[in-house]
Design a protein around this motif. Structure first.
Motif, mmCIF file in Angstrom:
data_model
loop_
_atom_site.group_PDB
_atom_site.id
_atom_site.type_symbol
_atom_site.label_atom_id
_atom_site.label_comp_id
_atom_site.label_asym_id
_atom_site.label_seq_id
_atom_site.Cartn_x
_atom_site.Cartn_y
_atom_site.Cartn_z
ATOM 1 N N VAL A 104 -4.837 -2.675 8.242
ATOM 2 C CA VAL A 104 -3.794 -1.947 7.525
ATOM 3 C C VAL A 104 -4.411 -1.191 6.363
ATOM 4 O O VAL A 104 -5.535 -1.462 5.944
ATOM 5 N N LEU A 105 -3.650 -0.221 5.837
ATOM 6 C CA LEU A 105 -4.081 0.523 4.661
ATOM 7 C C LEU A 105 -3.635 -0.173 3.381
ATOM 8 O O LEU A 105 -2.809 -1.081 3.409
ATOM 9 N N TYR A 106 -4.154 0.298 2.276
ATOM 10 C CA TYR A 106 -3.941 -0.351 0.986
ATOM 11 C C TYR A 106 -2.476 -0.477 0.590
ATOM 12 O O TYR A 106 -2.107 -1.365 -0.175
ATOM 13 N N TYR A 107 -1.612 0.411 1.107
ATOM 14 C CA TYR A 107 -0.202 0.370 0.695
ATOM 15 C C TYR A 107 0.659 -0.497 1.614
ATOM 16 O O TYR A 107 1.872 -0.565 1.443
ATOM 17 N N ASP A 108 0.038 -1.145 2.575
ATOM 18 C CA ASP A 108 0.771 -1.982 3.526
ATOM 19 C C ASP A 108 0.460 -3.454 3.273
ATOM 20 O O ASP A 108 -0.609 -3.943 3.666
ATOM 21 N N PRO A 109 1.357 -4.195 2.616
ATOM 22 C CA PRO A 109 1.085 -5.595 2.295
ATOM 23 C C PRO A 109 1.413 -6.574 3.426
ATOM 24 O O PRO A 109 1.348 -7.784 3.227
ATOM 25 N N SER A 110 1.729 -6.054 4.619
ATOM 26 C CA SER A 110 2.088 -6.942 5.727
ATOM 27 C C SER A 110 0.889 -7.746 6.211
ATOM 28 O O SER A 110 1.042 -8.793 6.839
ATOM 29 N N SER A 111 -0.310 -7.242 5.945
ATOM 30 C CA SER A 111 -1.535 -7.942 6.287
ATOM 31 C C SER A 111 -2.564 -7.592 5.225
ATOM 32 O O SER A 111 -2.303 -6.766 4.340
ATOM 33 N N ILE A 182 8.038 2.694 3.063
ATOM 34 C CA ILE A 182 8.444 2.038 4.304
ATOM 35 C C ILE A 182 7.658 0.753 4.517
ATOM 36 O O ILE A 182 8.216 -0.289 4.876
ATOM 37 N N LYS A 183 6.354 0.791 4.267
ATOM 38 C CA LYS A 183 5.510 -0.381 4.467
ATOM 39 C C LYS A 183 5.512 -1.316 3.254
ATOM 40 O O LYS A 183 5.355 -2.530 3.396
ATOM 41 N N GLY A 184 5.678 -0.742 2.056
ATOM 42 C CA GLY A 184 5.450 -1.519 0.846
ATOM 43 C C GLY A 184 6.664 -2.090 0.163
ATOM 44 O O GLY A 184 6.535 -2.793 -0.841
ATOM 45 N N CYS A 185 7.863 -1.799 0.685
ATOM 46 C CA CYS A 185 9.085 -2.294 0.047
ATOM 47 C C CYS A 185 9.950 -2.987 1.092
ATOM 48 O O CYS A 185 10.273 -2.401 2.129
ATOM 49 N N LEU A 186 10.319 -4.236 0.829
ATOM 50 C CA LEU A 186 11.030 -5.043 1.817
ATOM 51 C C LEU A 186 12.452 -4.567 2.060
ATOM 52 O O LEU A 186 13.000 -4.771 3.138
ATOM 53 N N ARG A 187 13.081 -3.968 1.053
ATOM 54 C CA ARG A 187 14.461 -3.533 1.245
ATOM 55 C C ARG A 187 14.574 -2.034 0.996
ATOM 56 O O ARG A 187 13.825 -1.471 0.189
ATOM 57 N N PRO A 188 15.471 -1.372 1.697
ATOM 58 C CA PRO A 188 15.623 0.073 1.498
ATOM 59 C C PRO A 188 15.989 0.390 0.054
ATOM 60 O O PRO A 188 16.840 -0.274 -0.549
ATOM 61 N N HIS A 251 7.661 1.884 -20.999
ATOM 62 C CA HIS A 251 7.847 1.081 -19.793
ATOM 63 C C HIS A 251 8.035 2.036 -18.620
ATOM 64 O O HIS A 251 8.770 3.027 -18.728
ATOM 65 N N VAL A 252 7.372 1.755 -17.512
ATOM 66 C CA VAL A 252 7.483 2.565 -16.300
ATOM 67 C C VAL A 252 8.120 1.742 -15.193
ATOM 68 O O VAL A 252 7.790 0.565 -15.019
ATOM 69 N N TYR A 253 9.029 2.365 -14.444
ATOM 70 C CA TYR A 253 9.610 1.760 -13.243
ATOM 71 C C TYR A 253 9.146 2.561 -12.029
ATOM 72 O O TYR A 253 9.184 3.788 -12.036
ATOM 73 N N THR A 254 8.723 1.842 -10.987
ATOM 74 C CA THR A 254 8.311 2.498 -9.755
ATOM 75 C C THR A 254 8.623 1.603 -8.570
ATOM 76 O O THR A 254 8.846 0.402 -8.733
ATOM 77 N N ILE A 255 8.635 2.200 -7.396
ATOM 78 C CA ILE A 255 8.760 1.399 -6.176
ATOM 79 C C ILE A 255 7.358 0.969 -5.750
ATOM 80 O O ILE A 255 7.003 -0.204 -5.824
ATOM 81 N N THR A 256 6.525 1.976 -5.373
ATOM 82 C CA THR A 256 5.149 1.653 -4.970
ATOM 83 C C THR A 256 4.153 2.719 -5.411
ATOM 84 O O THR A 256 3.022 2.746 -4.936
ATOM 85 N N MET A 275 5.509 -3.545 -3.340
ATOM 86 C CA MET A 275 4.243 -4.257 -3.503
ATOM 87 C C MET A 275 3.077 -3.296 -3.311
ATOM 88 O O MET A 275 2.388 -3.300 -2.299
ATOM 89 N N PRO A 276 2.838 -2.407 -4.306
ATOM 90 C CA PRO A 276 1.670 -1.526 -4.232
ATOM 91 C C PRO A 276 0.384 -2.337 -4.390
ATOM 92 O O PRO A 276 0.427 -3.531 -4.725
ATOM 93 N N PHE A 277 -0.763 -1.704 -4.190
ATOM 94 C CA PHE A 277 -2.034 -2.430 -4.203
ATOM 95 C C PHE A 277 -2.320 -3.108 -5.533
ATOM 96 O O PHE A 277 -3.029 -4.111 -5.585
ATOM 97 N N TYR A 278 -1.772 -2.576 -6.631
ATOM 98 C CA TYR A 278 -2.082 -3.122 -7.953
ATOM 99 C C TYR A 278 -1.090 -4.189 -8.406
ATOM 100 O O TYR A 278 -1.247 -4.768 -9.482
#
Length: 341
Positions: A104-111, A182-188, A251-256, A275-278
């Protein structure tokens, strides 16, 4: 010599040949059917010496991944690195950095990606030279005012934000159908959802919403309208430089978004809804968890992994691999040239 089979890359991404000089390359640049793949390409892959399959991100038919798994042929995913160019990817500007990863790539926390593996296992304390490079690299990146994309205009942000008399929140918009969400966030979740959450959790704060550059430039489609949150947040209607946007932000808010990490290296608190790489290393306010990420890391260590150890850098004129530091200097000169044609 190994054999590289590259599937699904747009014709303008023919630059990939220069990045794989040690491999014999076959490129299939158009959409491919199941029948064509199994009738033409699968037999060729089977008789090739040390074959590898390359795809761009997750833009490939599922049967290619299944073939790779059953045939035990490595499937390597390609994605832009974290400092890319002085233009958006949609403008077909060649990248200065690329990531090559599997499964997987860095933005995909599934593996576990290679980047996550580095962060989980690398002995950074035993490599003080690397950490020194990371500290210097962070300072140079901040001082250069560069980012992943670098076509935004510099502004006097004080004239846009106004006087600061309260807590200031920056919400970083993304392309909402981007694979990193799509890969990094569990809920829409939409950008507007993120703005509403930032406002709800910070009553009385000055909330500023920065839509993604590709949305502002019209190269990607917005799935939610900034107009719907203009009554509760200040919306930045023009693509201003990220370095300017971070000024006076608490303060910063982000999805990924990668921009969340660029906030972290500036000492700004970051909340991640995905769940971004950082995320997951003890540096961010995380609303999603990844149990594999058990190590606690410093910002310097994450920077070292993500910018120094993980990606590759390439000089498009000299046609040679270069270091992060050389890529940053090249990007700086390219931006200066574009600003002073």
């Amino acid at each position: 010599m190994t054999t590289a089979f590259v599937f699904g890359l747009s014709p303008w991404k023919d630059f990939i040949r220069s990045w794989l000089p040690e491999e014999k390359i076959y490129c299939q640049k158009r959409a491919i059917s199941w029948l064509e793949f199994h009738a033409v390409w699968a037999p060729l892959i089977a008789i090739s010496k040390s074959p590898k399959i390359y795809v761009w991100g997750y833009k490939h038919p599922h049967f290619i991944e299944r073939f790779s798994r059953l045939s035990r042929v490595p499937l390597i995913r390609i994605e832009d690195g974290f400092i890319r160019s002085v233009a958006l990817g949609a403008s077909k500007a060649p990248p200065l950095s690329l990531c090559f990863d599997s499964p997987v790539l860095y933005y995909d926390p599934s593996s576990q990606s290679s980047l996550e593996r580095i962060l989980e296992t690398y002995d950074f304390l035993a490599d003080p030279t690397l950490l020194l490079r990371a500290r210097r690299g962070m300072n140079r990146l901040i001082g250069s005012r560069l980012s992943k994309y670098n076509m935004s205009r510099d502004v006097d942000v004080r004239s846009i934000y106004g006087p600061k008399d309260r807590k200031r929140i920056l919400v970083l918009g993304q392309v909402e159908d981007d694979m990193s969400i799509i890969k990094g966030c569990l809920r829409p979740m939409t950008n507007n959802d993120l703005v509403h959450l930032a406002v709800q959790e910070n009553p009385g704060a000055h909330v500023i919403y920065k839509p993604h550059p590709e949305i502002l430039h019209g190269t990607r489609i917005a799935r939610s309208s900034p107009e719907e949150v203009r009554s509760i947040a200040q919306v930045l209607d023009h693509d201003i430089a990220l370095a300017d946007a971070f000024e006076t932000i608490d303060h910063v808010y982000t999805i990924t978004s990668l921009s969340g990490f660029e906030a972290l290296i500036r000492g700004i608190k970051v909340t991640c809804l995905g769940m971004p790489f950082y995320a997951g290393w003890g540096l961010t306010d995380d609303r999603q968890s990844c149990l594999r990420r058990s190590a606690r890391r410093s910002v310097e260590e994450v920077f070292a992994a993500a910018y120094l150890l993980y990606p590759k850098y390439f000089h498009p004129q000299q046609m040679t691999m270069i270091s992060f530091e050389e890529a940053l200097e090249l990007l700086h000169s390219m931006k200066h040239a574009s600003a002073n044609p």
